[in-house]
Design a protein around this motif. Structure first.
Motif, PDB file in Angstrom:
ATOM      1  N   ASN A  11       1.158  -1.445   0.129  1.00 44.46           N
ATOM      2  CA  ASN A  11       0.089   0.522   0.199  1.00 44.46           C
ATOM      3  C   ASN A  11       0.831   1.731   0.032  1.00 44.46           C
ATOM      4  OD1 ASN A  11       0.682   0.195   3.118  1.00 44.46           O
ATOM      5  ND2 ASN A  11      -0.825  -1.057   3.040  1.00 44.46           N
ATOM      6  N   ARG A  12       0.481   2.771  -0.366  1.00 45.63           N
ATOM      7  CA  ARG A  12       1.368   3.705   0.333  1.00 45.63           C
ATOM      8  C   ARG A  12       0.827   4.339   1.420  1.00 45.63           C
ATOM      9  NH1 ARG A  12       2.991   5.846  -4.434  1.00 45.63           N
ATOM     10  NH2 ARG A  12       1.705   5.206  -6.880  1.00 45.63           N
ATOM     11  N   ASN A  13       1.565   4.994   1.501  1.00 45.02           N
ATOM     12  CA  ASN A  13       2.242   5.919   3.413  1.00 45.02           C
ATOM     13  C   ASN A  13       1.262   7.683   3.085  1.00 45.02           C
ATOM     14  OD1 ASN A  13       4.354   7.015   2.002  1.00 45.02           O
ATOM     15  ND2 ASN A  13       5.838   5.646   3.666  1.00 45.02           N
ATOM     16  N   ALA A  14       1.364   7.820   4.456  1.00 45.03           N
ATOM     17  CA  ALA A  14       0.774   8.779   3.960  1.00 45.03           C
ATOM     18  C   ALA A  14       1.510  10.537   2.662  1.00 45.03           C
ATOM     19  CB  ALA A  14       0.817   9.423   5.518  1.00 45.03           C
ATOM     20  N   ARG A  17       4.325   7.218  -0.746  1.00 47.80           N
ATOM     21  CA  ARG A  17       5.581   5.554  -0.597  1.00 47.80           C
ATOM     22  C   ARG A  17       5.129   4.619  -0.514  1.00 47.80           C
ATOM     23  NH1 ARG A  17      11.199   7.099   2.461  1.00 47.80           N
ATOM     24  NH2 ARG A  17      12.067   6.041   0.475  1.00 47.80           N
ATOM     25  N   VAL A  19       4.625   0.691   0.174  1.00 50.22           N
ATOM     26  CA  VAL A  19       4.876  -0.046   2.218  1.00 50.22           C
ATOM     27  C   VAL A  19       4.337  -1.639   1.195  1.00 50.22           C
ATOM     28  CG1 VAL A  19       4.569   0.271   4.654  1.00 50.22           C
ATOM     29  CG2 VAL A  19       4.656   2.423   3.230  1.00 50.22           C
ATOM     30  N   VAL A  21       4.609  -5.218   3.114  1.00 46.89           N
ATOM     31  CA  VAL A  21       4.639  -5.884   4.407  1.00 46.89           C
ATOM     32  C   VAL A  21       4.591  -7.081   4.582  1.00 46.89           C
ATOM     33  CG1 VAL A  21       3.601  -6.559   6.823  1.00 46.89           C
ATOM     34  CG2 VAL A  21       3.020  -3.974   5.414  1.00 46.89           C
ATOM     35  N   GLU A  27       7.576  -4.301   7.742  1.00 45.62           N
ATOM     36  CA  GLU A  27       7.373  -3.186   7.138  1.00 45.62           C
ATOM     37  C   GLU A  27       8.372  -2.293   6.254  1.00 45.62           C
ATOM     38  OE1 GLU A  27       5.193   0.957   7.953  1.00 45.62           O
ATOM     39  OE2 GLU A  27       3.506  -0.712   7.704  1.00 45.62           O
ATOM     40  N   GLN A  29       9.652   0.436   4.604  1.00 45.74           N
ATOM     41  CA  GLN A  29       9.306   1.732   3.696  1.00 45.74           C
ATOM     42  C   GLN A  29       9.753   2.086   2.253  1.00 45.74           C
ATOM     43  OE1 GLN A  29       7.006   3.869   4.727  1.00 45.74           O
ATOM     44  NE2 GLN A  29       6.554   2.786   6.661  1.00 45.74           N
TER      45      GLN A  29
END
Length: 158
Positions: A11-14, A17, A19, A21, A27, A29
């Motif tokens: 998924n994308r972080n805030a 970028r 990420v 798992v 995790e 990044q």
């Protein structure tokens, strides 16, 4: 060191970028997806690379992923990859090289310099990869499907 394999989620972080798992729940990044064969088989053989340059996961086929992850990776590739598709050859300055080409692409009309005939690479099944003097690549998915005038111009260089 672990062997690249499956993962739990992507998924994308805030910060926008990617990420990943992994299976152990670790995790990672800022991972980067890389195509094994970006031109000949863009949806087959994808690697997810960590910030240290090591492969964290391998994806056999993009189409096998859940829709959300597939769209995430497609958006990532679209933001990075720039390879306009040739729709029509409008004209060339001369039938010898170097020559200036004017073409219509899926992103609009443009001009470029073709240094040598070797800058037109055959990929098989009528597909061509044309590289400009500045290194920009244009894909021609089916040279046999071009309009008559474009085919005539192209044949002079093949």
């Amino acid at each position: 060191m672990s062997t690249p394999g499956k993962y739990q989620s992507l998924n994308r972080n805030a910060f926008g970028r990617l990420v990943l798992v992994d299976e152990q729940g670790v995790e990672h990044q800022g991972v980067v997806p890389v195509r094994a064969h970006p031109i000949s088989a863009p949806d087959e053989g994808l690697s997810i690379i960590g910030t240290d340059g090591h492969e964290l996961a391998w994806i056999d086929r993009l189409s096998n992923l859940p829709e959300q992850e597939r769209e995430l990776l497609q958006a990532e590739f679209a933001s990075r990859d720039f390879m306009p598709t040739v729709l029509r050859i409008v004209g060339v300055s001369t039938f010898s090289t170097p020559s200036q080409w004017t073409i219509e692409t899926d992103r609009g009309e443009t001009q470029f310099i073709l240094k040598t005939e070797e800058d037109i690479r055959r990929l098989g099944e009528g597909r061509l990869l044309i590289t400009s003097s500045h290194g920009l690549q244009f894909i021609l998915p089916d040279r046999f499907a071009l309009d008559r005038a474009s085919k005539k111009v192209l044949e002079r260089f093949l």
